[in-house]
Design a protein around this motif. Structure first.
Motif, short mmCIF file in Angstrom:
data_model
loop_
_atom_site.label_atom_id
_atom_site.label_comp_id
_atom_site.label_asym_id
_atom_site.label_seq_id
_atom_site.Cartn_x
_atom_site.Cartn_y
_atom_site.Cartn_z
N VAL A 78 -10.44 -6.89 0.62
CA VAL A 78 -11.04 -7.14 -0.86
C VAL A 78 -9.92 -7.73 -1.55
O VAL A 78 -8.92 -7.17 -1.82
N VAL A 79 -10.24 -8.77 -2.23
CA VAL A 79 -9.50 -9.33 -3.15
C VAL A 79 -10.03 -8.67 -4.64
O VAL A 79 -10.88 -9.00 -4.99
N GLY A 86 -13.19 -10.81 -5.81
CA GLY A 86 -14.64 -10.47 -5.38
C GLY A 86 -14.51 -10.92 -3.85
O GLY A 86 -15.68 -10.62 -3.03
N THR A 87 -13.65 -11.98 -3.25
CA THR A 87 -13.62 -12.17 -1.93
C THR A 87 -13.35 -11.25 -1.04
O THR A 87 -12.55 -10.34 -1.00
N ILE A 158 -1.81 -4.52 -2.44
CA ILE A 158 -1.00 -5.74 -1.93
C ILE A 158 -0.80 -6.81 -2.87
O ILE A 158 -1.96 -7.54 -3.01
N ARG A 159 0.26 -7.12 -3.46
CA ARG A 159 0.46 -8.20 -4.42
C ARG A 159 1.34 -9.37 -3.77
O ARG A 159 2.35 -9.22 -3.45
N ILE A 160 0.69 -10.55 -4.02
CA ILE A 160 1.01 -11.84 -3.60
C ILE A 160 0.75 -12.63 -4.82
O ILE A 160 -0.19 -13.27 -5.04
N GLY A 161 1.97 -12.85 -5.73
CA GLY A 161 1.83 -13.76 -6.72
C GLY A 161 0.94 -12.94 -7.60
O GLY A 161 1.08 -11.97 -8.04
N LEU A 167 -7.32 -2.95 1.25
CA LEU A 167 -7.94 -2.40 2.24
C LEU A 167 -9.02 -1.45 1.83
O LEU A 167 -8.70 -0.35 1.27
N ARG A 168 -10.25 -1.50 2.38
CA ARG A 168 -11.47 -0.42 1.84
C ARG A 168 -12.28 -0.23 3.01
O ARG A 168 -12.24 -1.01 4.08
N LYS A 169 -13.05 0.87 2.85
CA LYS A 169 -13.90 1.06 4.02
C LYS A 169 -15.10 0.42 3.72
O LYS A 169 -15.41 -0.08 2.82
#
Length: 169
Positions: A78-79, A86-87, A158-161, A167-169
């Motif tokens: 999940v973003v 929300g993606t 996890i941060r990218i920029g 990660l979620r169930k």
């Protein structure tokens, strides 16, 4: 110097100048659109469906055992922050690529992301691993910059920029 020598030098300089312009345009084009990856060899493509069929034809006992090992394991990515908030991407055992390249699983519209920034993949034990792919600005797991492939705990950011993924169930 003769007139012929000056003309040849001028034409040589003009050719080098045009060569520089063409190389500069190619660099800008590859930076904007990424590089095109093509598969070579039709033998690999022809053999691939047979391999997939063999892998999916596992006995029921093996399928049940792998299902037991994955209890409590994450099922989606999940973003949580950034332009794609929300993606959700379902985790189905395939590698997930992150970056600005158009062929990435999650395409990041972020100035701080590289075209091929990071990847997330499952290991043999059912854990998910995040790996930085040599990005300029780095990939961070819980405020720690990654230097080696690292297992991802459930719910760890996890941060990218400007983009944060969990990660979620």
């Amino acid at each position: 110097m003769s007139e012929l020598t000056l003309t040849v030098m001028r034409l040589g300089f003009l050719a080098v100048l045009w060569l520089f312009v063409i190389v500069a345009v190619q660099v800008i084009r590859s930076d904007l659109f990424g590089t095109r990856v093509t598969q070579r060899g039709s033998r690999r493509d022809a053999a691939r469906p047979q391999q997939v069929a063999r892998q999916t034809a596992a006995p029921p006992q093996q399928r049940q055992q792998s299902g037991r090992q994955r209890r409590g394991a994450p099922t989606k990515l999940v973003v949580t922050e950034g332009t794609l908030t929300g993606t959700t991407v379902a985790l189905q055992g395939q590698t997930i690529t992150l970056g600005r390249a158009h062929d990435s699983t999650i395409v990041l519209d972020d100035d701080y992301a590289s075209s091929r920034h990071a990847r997330i993949y499952p290991d043999r034990d059912g854990q998910w691993i995040v790996e930085d792919l040599g990005s300029t600005n780095g990939t961070y797991l819980d405020r720690t910059r990654l230097t080696t492939p690292t297992p991802i705990p459930l719910g760890a950011p996890i941060r990218i920029g400007k983009t944060v993924i969990e990660l979620r169930k």
